[in-house]
Design a protein around this motif. Structure first.
Motif, short mmCIF file in Angstrom:
data_model
loop_
_atom_site.label_atom_id
_atom_site.label_comp_id
_atom_site.label_asym_id
_atom_site.label_seq_id
_atom_site.Cartn_x
_atom_site.Cartn_y
_atom_site.Cartn_z
N ARG A 37 55.15 49.33 71.61
CA ARG A 37 54.94 48.64 70.34
C ARG A 37 53.45 48.32 70.19
O ARG A 37 52.84 47.74 71.09
CB ARG A 37 55.72 47.32 70.30
CG ARG A 37 57.23 47.47 70.31
CD ARG A 37 57.94 46.12 70.38
NE ARG A 37 57.73 45.46 71.66
CZ ARG A 37 57.06 44.34 71.83
NH1 ARG A 37 56.48 43.72 70.78
NH2 ARG A 37 56.92 43.80 73.03
N LEU A 39 50.53 46.05 69.02
CA LEU A 39 50.26 44.66 68.64
C LEU A 39 48.91 44.66 67.94
O LEU A 39 47.86 44.72 68.59
CB LEU A 39 50.26 43.75 69.87
CG LEU A 39 51.54 43.78 70.71
CD1 LEU A 39 51.39 42.91 71.95
CD2 LEU A 39 52.75 43.36 69.88
N HIS A 41 46.00 43.09 66.04
CA HIS A 41 45.29 41.80 66.00
C HIS A 41 45.53 41.00 67.27
O HIS A 41 46.63 40.98 67.83
CB HIS A 41 45.65 40.95 64.78
CG HIS A 41 45.62 41.72 63.50
ND1 HIS A 41 44.49 42.41 63.10
CD2 HIS A 41 46.54 41.92 62.54
CE1 HIS A 41 44.74 43.00 61.93
NE2 HIS A 41 45.97 42.73 61.58
N SER A 44 48.49 38.39 67.52
CA SER A 44 49.82 38.92 67.84
C SER A 44 49.97 39.12 69.34
O SER A 44 50.99 38.76 69.94
CB SER A 44 50.04 40.25 67.11
OG SER A 44 49.96 40.08 65.71
N TYR A 45 48.96 39.71 69.95
CA TYR A 45 48.99 39.95 71.39
C TYR A 45 49.01 38.63 72.17
O TYR A 45 49.86 38.43 73.06
CB TYR A 45 47.78 40.79 71.78
CG TYR A 45 47.49 40.90 73.25
CD1 TYR A 45 48.51 41.02 74.19
CD2 TYR A 45 46.18 40.92 73.71
CE1 TYR A 45 48.24 41.14 75.55
CE2 TYR A 45 45.89 41.05 75.06
CZ TYR A 45 46.92 41.15 75.98
OH TYR A 45 46.63 41.27 77.31
N THR A 47 49.92 35.64 71.31
CA THR A 47 51.17 34.88 71.12
C THR A 47 52.27 35.42 72.03
O THR A 47 52.99 34.65 72.69
CB THR A 47 51.61 34.92 69.65
OG1 THR A 47 50.61 34.29 68.84
CG2 THR A 47 52.93 34.20 69.46
N GLU A 48 52.41 36.76 72.06
CA GLU A 48 53.46 37.33 72.91
C GLU A 48 53.13 37.14 74.38
O GLU A 48 54.02 36.86 75.19
CB GLU A 48 53.66 38.81 72.59
CG GLU A 48 54.75 39.43 73.46
CD GLU A 48 55.27 40.74 72.95
OE1 GLU A 48 55.89 41.48 73.75
OE2 GLU A 48 55.08 41.06 71.75
N THR A 76 47.32 30.44 71.69
CA THR A 76 48.10 30.14 70.49
C THR A 76 47.40 29.15 69.56
O THR A 76 47.92 28.88 68.47
CB THR A 76 49.46 29.54 70.87
OG1 THR A 76 49.27 28.25 71.47
CG2 THR A 76 50.21 30.45 71.83
N ARG A 172 41.09 36.24 68.96
CA ARG A 172 42.31 35.69 68.35
C ARG A 172 42.16 35.63 66.83
O ARG A 172 42.03 34.58 66.22
CB ARG A 172 42.65 34.31 68.93
CG ARG A 172 44.01 33.77 68.45
CD ARG A 172 44.46 32.56 69.26
NE ARG A 172 43.47 31.50 69.28
CZ ARG A 172 43.36 30.54 68.34
NH1 ARG A 172 44.19 30.53 67.31
NH2 ARG A 172 42.43 29.61 68.47
N ASP A 174 43.77 37.39 63.00
CA ASP A 174 45.04 37.91 62.49
C ASP A 174 44.79 38.72 61.24
O ASP A 174 43.65 39.05 60.91
CB ASP A 174 46.03 36.77 62.25
CG ASP A 174 45.51 35.71 61.29
OD1 ASP A 174 44.66 36.05 60.42
OD2 ASP A 174 45.93 34.54 61.39
N ARG A 427 50.79 51.78 59.63
CA ARG A 427 50.56 50.33 59.65
C ARG A 427 49.07 49.99 59.51
O ARG A 427 48.70 49.07 58.78
CB ARG A 427 51.11 49.74 60.95
CG ARG A 427 52.62 49.58 60.97
CD ARG A 427 53.07 48.86 62.23
NE ARG A 427 52.48 47.52 62.35
CZ ARG A 427 52.60 46.76 63.42
NH1 ARG A 427 53.27 47.22 64.48
NH2 ARG A 427 52.06 45.56 63.46
#
Length: 513
Positions: A37, A39, A41, A44-45, A47-48, A76, A172, A174, A427
């Motif tokens: 998958r 990620l 930005h 996104s990375y 956060t996961e 985060t 970080r 987005d 995307r």
């Protein structure tokens, strides 16, 4: 599609000393059955990564490598979510945390020596083992960026994150591209919180074992982490000599997780003393690009931080010359990340040389863009992505330049799967066009759609902003000329310092990789 048409064989990798391919029972130089998958930005990375690491427990394993690590970077944006705290807390819970972070040059040359040292100190104080690794060629770096999470007795949770995103400041951001509140120093044109575009992959399935093998080969290298007596003395004065104990046995590879075949590609230079796992270096990143670009028939889409060097230009020029239907789209930073009087010209002169070659060869089939946010601030493109004919895609730490293809350590993942390659390209195109996720962007139309979108934004800018700003981020790439008095010095600095060659002499003479 048959991945054998796109992937390197073990022989084509050109490194018989690595266990990366020998570990596969089927003799293939890649693994099947993965779920990959993108990620897009850093937010996104991060956060996961935060979600997964905070749920790990005693007996699990975290392995990471990085070019730069800022211990206070918030994953985060919430208290307690800093890189250092999250990894240190995991170590405190009994997770086996190991890290290899580039030792870096001295801080006075604007790298990240102290940040990387402090990240290790915070994690090591809780029982982890993070070491600073300067086993590089002179003037080189460890540029790989990946994290491997292994779970004792729960292999279905195993994942490897690999790509272009460091665990540090400015990453970080987005989809809004307002930038990371924790910024790194950059050129003034990028503003107080530089907008940042980047991509990381989340890989689940047997390929996690391959990424882990890359870490293990480096960790198990018995050579000294630094040959510099000055660094050794400084470390002793600071009592900064963290342990580096053997790794626990590697868990079995995770079970099949999806439809994607994955090939792990690397760069290691030939260096004094050599690497036990690559005594003559490894240039599978370059070799894979040469093979895949040689198969291109319709569209090469790439995003890159640099796009330099005559060797890279020659690969694209050969493909464009062979096939008059082939088109190339490149998304690059409008401006270098540094705007110093000495640092900016070498960045510009190298890129202008490559783009000049391609423009003279195929002016109507090559399009190069930069991107900006809705406020008109340039977005710094740090992603390293290549998609060819919606059949093969790569994401990694490597840039399209000689340094990444021969001189620094790099790690990339190639996915030869039509569904994945199409989805990744679309995307990224949707974001740059300002189109919604449900808007199709066929490869056959992307060259035209990008040109039309960029032209609309240019007309709006030229018209004095009298009507609402059109959607989209794309603009023709800014080109800052390098004056004739500056060019010779900038060119010499580019060749000697910015884009050095890490190949053995015989390969240089043959102009091959």
């Amino acid at each position: 599609m048959d991945p054998r048409q796109w992937y390197l064989t073990a022989g084509e990798r050109g490194n018989t000393s690595t266990s990366l391919d020998a570990r596969h029972d089927d003799g293939a130089a890649w693994t099947a059955g993965n779920l990959v998958r993108p990620l897009i930005h850093g937010a996104s990375y991060f956060t996961e990564l935060h979600h997964r690491v905070t749920r790990m427990r005693a007996g699990d394993v975290i392995l990471f490598v990085d070019w730069r690590g800022d211990p206070d970077e918030e994953l985060t944006g919430q208290p307690g979510s800093t890189v250092g705290a999250v990894l240190a807390d995991a170590a405190g819970r009994g997770v086996d945390v190991r890290g290899l972070v580039w030792r870096s040059h001295w801080d006075r040359v604007s790298f990240s020596a102290s940040e990387n040292r402090h990240l290790g100190e915070e994690i090591n104080a809780r029982g982890g083992q993070v070491v600073l690794d300067m086993r590089v060629r002179l003037g080189g770096s460890h540029h790989q960026k990946f994290v491997v999470l292994r779970h004792l007795g729960r292999p279905e949770r195993d994942v490897a994150f690999l790509g272009g995103i460091d665990l540090c400041h400015s990453r970080r951001d987005d989809v809004r591209h307002q930038g990371d509140p924790q910024r790194q120093a950059m050129a003034k044109v990028y503003g107080p919180t530089p907008p940042w575009h980047d991509v990381q992959l989340a890989i689940e399935g047997p390929a996690v074992g391959d990424v882990e093998t890359v870490f293990r080969e480096r960790w198990q290298d018995p050579q000294l982490l630094s040959r510099s007596p000055f660094r050794v003395v400084a470390d002793r004065r600071r009592r900064d000599r963290p342990a580096r104990t053997p790794l626990p046995p590697q868990f079995p590879d995770p079970p099949i997780a999806g439809p994607h075949p994955v090939q792990i590609l690397r760069t290691y230079p030939r260096r004094l003393g050599g690497y036990p796992f690559a005594p003559h270096g490894e240039r599978s990143v370059a070799r894979a690009y040469i093979k895949a670009i040689g198969r291109a028939r319709h569209l090469i889409y790439l995003e890159d931080q640099y796009l330099w060097s005559n060797e890279v230009a020659a690969v694209f020029a050969a493909a464009l010359s062979r096939n008059q239907d082939l088109r190339l789209i490149a998304v690059l930073p409008h401006f270098p990340d540094q705007d110093g009087r000495l640092s900016q010209p070498p960045n510009l002169v190298s890129r202008q040389s490559l783009l000049g070659v391609l423009d003279r060869l195929a002016p109507s089939r090559v399009a190069v863009y930069g991107i900006e946010n809705d406020s008109g601030t340039p977005i710094y493109v740090h992603s390293k992505v290549c998609v060819i004919d919606d059949q093969w895609a790569s994401v990694g730490s490597d840039n399209f330049n000689r340094r990444s293809w021969t001189h620094d350590s790099e790690a990339s993942a190639a996915v030869a799967h039509a569904g994945f390659a199409y989805s990744l390209r679309e995307r990224l195109a949707q974001e740059h066009l300002g189109a919604g996720p449900g808007i199709a962007v066929p490869a056959a139309d992307q060259f035209r759609l990008f040109a039309e979108s960029a032209a609309r934004l240019e007309r709006w800018r030229a018209g004095g902003h009298l009507v609402p700003r059109p959607r989209g981020q794309l603009r023709p790439l800014e080109s800052t000329p390098v004056g004739p008095a500056t060019r010779p010095v900038a060119t010499a600095a580019y060749r000697a310092v910015y884009d050095p060659d890490g190949r053995p002499l015989a390969l240089r003479l043959r102009r091959s990789f």
